[in-house]
Write a protein that holds these residues in place. Structure first.
Motif, mmCIF file in Angstrom:
data_model
loop_
_atom_site.group_PDB
_atom_site.id
_atom_site.type_symbol
_atom_site.label_atom_id
_atom_site.label_comp_id
_atom_site.label_asym_id
_atom_site.label_seq_id
_atom_site.Cartn_x
_atom_site.Cartn_y
_atom_site.Cartn_z
ATOM 1 N N UNK A 111 0.904 -1.215 0.007
ATOM 2 C CA UNK A 111 0.056 0.067 -0.105
ATOM 3 C C UNK A 111 0.962 1.528 0.018
ATOM 4 N N UNK A 112 0.415 2.163 -0.647
ATOM 5 C CA UNK A 112 1.096 3.521 -0.815
ATOM 6 C C UNK A 112 0.348 4.363 0.520
ATOM 7 N N UNK A 113 1.141 5.549 0.881
ATOM 8 C CA UNK A 113 0.404 6.223 1.808
ATOM 9 C C UNK A 113 -0.768 7.176 1.452
ATOM 10 N N UNK A 114 -1.056 7.103 0.055
ATOM 11 C CA UNK A 114 -2.122 7.872 -0.438
ATOM 12 C C UNK A 114 -3.452 7.130 -0.035
ATOM 13 N N UNK A 115 -4.370 7.673 0.831
ATOM 14 C CA UNK A 115 -5.763 7.323 1.155
ATOM 15 C C UNK A 115 -6.842 8.290 1.016
ATOM 16 N N UNK A 116 -7.933 7.682 0.226
ATOM 17 C CA UNK A 116 -9.179 8.562 0.446
ATOM 18 C C UNK A 116 -10.110 7.654 1.087
ATOM 19 N N UNK A 117 -10.946 8.297 2.188
ATOM 20 C CA UNK A 117 -11.931 7.867 2.812
ATOM 21 C C UNK A 117 -13.521 7.796 2.064
ATOM 22 N N UNK B 294 -5.810 13.136 12.003
ATOM 23 C CA UNK B 294 -4.457 13.815 12.375
ATOM 24 C C UNK B 294 -4.055 13.558 13.681
ATOM 25 N N UNK B 295 -5.019 13.602 14.736
ATOM 26 C CA UNK B 295 -4.440 13.027 16.198
ATOM 27 C C UNK B 295 -4.349 11.779 16.449
ATOM 28 N N UNK B 296 -5.416 10.789 15.799
ATOM 29 C CA UNK B 296 -5.268 9.394 16.121
ATOM 30 C C UNK B 296 -4.475 8.650 15.369
ATOM 31 N N UNK B 297 -4.497 8.885 14.054
ATOM 32 C CA UNK B 297 -3.660 8.051 13.248
ATOM 33 C C UNK B 297 -2.835 8.978 12.022
ATOM 34 N N UNK B 298 -1.837 9.725 12.713
ATOM 35 C CA UNK B 298 -1.284 10.618 11.769
ATOM 36 C C UNK B 298 -0.363 9.693 10.812
ATOM 37 N N UNK B 299 -0.318 8.596 11.086
ATOM 38 C CA UNK B 299 0.424 7.765 9.628
ATOM 39 C C UNK B 299 -0.096 7.281 8.957
ATOM 40 N N UNK B 300 -1.593 7.581 8.960
ATOM 41 C CA UNK B 300 -2.768 7.315 7.887
ATOM 42 C C UNK B 300 -3.152 8.722 7.585
ATOM 43 N N UNK B 301 -2.473 9.769 6.848
ATOM 44 C CA UNK B 301 -3.139 10.868 6.259
ATOM 45 C C UNK B 301 -4.208 10.656 5.092
ATOM 46 N N UNK B 302 -4.947 11.450 5.314
ATOM 47 C CA UNK B 302 -6.299 11.294 4.376
ATOM 48 C C UNK B 302 -6.050 12.239 3.353
#
Length: 588
Positions: free
Chosen positions: A369-375, A393-401
């Protein structure tokens, strides 16, 4: 008149029945204590006091009485059937036709008793309708008797059962007793009619039993994959186990179901399950973090357990997602598949489960998986997707949307839940709300918000998955008998429930762009409510693109040929390509 009203409002009928039962116990106890001429022993006094206290408990907790009513009916039918069958087989001196009829009727009663225990909500609705019908027939009978008495008094004709003026006895023959002038052939035929009726009853019971077993077998079953191990990683987003998944997967794709760690909104640890579907080329791909729509409240309602694991949660375009080279990571949410309760329409719990699913998918062997993520999300999932953007941003900064696509999201929850009584089938969603909120928030109780006569219906609906066959039977029965029951005893937008619903309205997040699509013909999520919510986000500075779609309903909005899905794909592609979203609010 009261009986006629109660026939068409069975849940009201059950409440009245419970209150009458409680009042009857209190009156019986008081009479035992107060009537003169009764020798009052210590045992009699204890019984009288017990009757009064039991009656008061029933009056104070009518919902508990209604819940026990189905159990009483089921056990009574089974006992009556067993006794009737034994007597029919052992009693001497009865005719063959009567022996056959009584045996069949006894067996039918046993089967109906079993069904009464298995389907308590339907049993109680039938009991309620019968109670109302009994009141109505009793009232009509009293009116008829009064009219006949006045007519007989006016014409000096004796009423039925009274001696005639010439002193002769009245005609007291009954339909079951042969008349002296009745031909023997007619007597035999009339006797065997009872047997024919018994055959019809046993056939109906057998058909109902087969249908009930078939419907139960069609429901999903939670297997050992979803059981948490004795040792669970303490960090959220850690993969516990994964295995290949093939049901409903597009050609050229590979998939797994996963079990991973997450946390509740209060920070306590939890375990959730989900599905990962990726193109089978082995390359690294951006992620669509899919938040599914409503599938139910019970553990067995996880999409990964469903016959249609993607369509059950309104993901109808998985083929197109994979064809574009994107990987879909879809949580089941906490409590679906795994140990509950499921936090239905409780935002932060649901968002954490999806963000942690993306984290866990990165730990898997066989996909990149790349770091690019759209919810993405629809309905219940649309609200959860908005919550993901609010806490990422606060809970999962390693999953930037990079963006959020929310389609017909459950946004303004107070308005939505207050609107459910006006929606056909809205009681089903209301049952999920009450079960979820009462399971997570102790101050939200059935006793405060649910009418006693509707409590069993609400609890039983929450045990069935939205797309399961047994839910269809429950809903059809409810609609046929009640045109959808009124389940709330007070406005759900007030008190503790109203406060918690307000608390779970997705907040504004000015840093992440949002595409919000809403069908203007949606009966469940009102368009005016949605546009008001979008306007509030705009006022709070959220980067939102609000698009309205005429003539589209709640599900047609997300079907493969919907213009909303064309827009979702195009908008998502721009976010993943790094095209900056417009900072201005827009409504289309």
């Amino acid at each position: 008149m009261l009986g006629a009203v109660l026939i068409v409002r069975p849940t009201t009928s059950l409440g009245v029945l419970a209150l009458l039962f409680g009042a009857g116990l209190v009156v019986a106890g008081l009479l035992e204590l107060a009537l003169p001429g009764i020798r009052r022993t210590g045992l009699r006094m204890l019984v009288a006091i017990a009757l009064v206290l039991t009656g008061l408990v029933v009056l104070g907790l009518p919902g508990l009485t209604v819940r026990g009513l189905a159990l009483v009916v089921g056990i009574a039918l089974i006992v009556r059937g067993a006794i009737g069958t034994v007597l029919a087989l052992t009693e001497r001196g009865i005719t063959l036709d009567r022996r056959i009829a009584e045996t069949l009727l006894g067996l039918a009663a046993i089967v109906f008793g079993i069904l009464a225990l298995v389907w308590p909500d339907i049993t109680l609705l039938v009991v309620a309708v019968v109670f109302g019908a009994t009141l109505a027939l009793t009232g009509m009978g009293a009116l008829v008797a009064l009219w006949r008495k006045r007519r007989d008094a006016a014409s000096d004709v004796p009423a039925s059962g009274e001696p005639a003026s010439d002193g002769s006895a009245p005609d007291e023959s009954t339909p079951d007793e042969p008349r002296p002038d009745e031909p023997r052939a007619e007597t035999v035929a009339r006797r065997w009619m009872r047997t024919i009726g018994a055959l019809c009853a046993i056939a109906l019971a057998a058909g109902a039993l087969v249908a009930g077993v078939t419907l139960r077998e069609g429901s999903p079953v939670v297997d050992e994959f979803y059981a948490a191990p004795r040792t669970v990683p303490g960090e959220p987003g850690k993969l516990i186990r994964a295995e290949a998944f093939t049901r409903g997967i597009p050609d050229g794709a590979v998939a797994w179901r996963i079990l991973y760690t997450t946390t509740h909104g209060d920070g306590s640890p939890a375990v959730a399950s989900g599905i990962v579907v990726a193109p089978g080329d082995g390359d690294a791909h951006p992620v669509i973090a899919w938040h599914h729509g409503t599938t139910g409240f019970d553990e067995s309602c996880a999409p990964s357990l469903a016959t249609d694991p993607f369509g059950s949660g309104a993901m109808f375009v998985l083929d197109d997602v994979i064809a574009r080279g994107w990987t879909m990571v879809a949580t089941d949410y906490i409590g679906l598949g795994t140990e509950g309760p499921h936090p239905y329409l409780i935002g932060e719990d649901s968002a954490r489960a999806e963000l942690d699913a993306v984290r866990a998918a990165r730990d898997m062997d066989g996909t990149r998986l790349t770091e690019q993520t759209v919810a993405w999300g629809h309905s219940q999932g649309g609200g959860a997707a908005l919550w993901s953007s609010a806490i990422a941003e606060d809970y999962a900064p390693d999953v930037p949307l990079d963006g959020v696509v929310a389609l017909a999201p459950a946004s303004d929850l107070t308005a939505l839940v207050a609107h459910l009584p006006d929606v056909t089938g809205g009681s089903v969603f209301a049952s999920f709300v009450m079960s979820g909120y009462s399971g997570v928030y102790p101050e939200v109780t059935f006793r405060e918000y649910i009418r006693p006569g509707a409590e069993v219906t609400v609890r039983e609906m929450a045990r069935r998955c939205l797309a399961a066959p047994d839910m269809l039977v429950s809903v059809l029965s409810v609609l046929a008998l009640t045109d959808d029951p009124e389940i709330f005893r007070k406005d759900p937008a007030t008190g503790p429930l109203g406060e918690r619903l307000t608390q779970n309205i997705p907040p504004a997040q000015p840093e992440i762009p949002v595409l919000l699509g809403q069908g203007m013909a949606d009966e469940l999520i009102d368009f005016t409510m949605q546009s008001g919510y979008a306007g509030a986000l705009c006022g709070a500075g959220t980067y939102i693109d609000f698009r309205a779609y005429p003539d589209l309903g709640h599900l047609s909005l997300v079907e493969a040929d919907s213009p909303a899905m064309d827009d979702a794909f195009a908008w998502t592609a721009e976010r993943l390509e790094g095209v900056e979203a417009s900072a201005a609010c827009a409504a289309g």
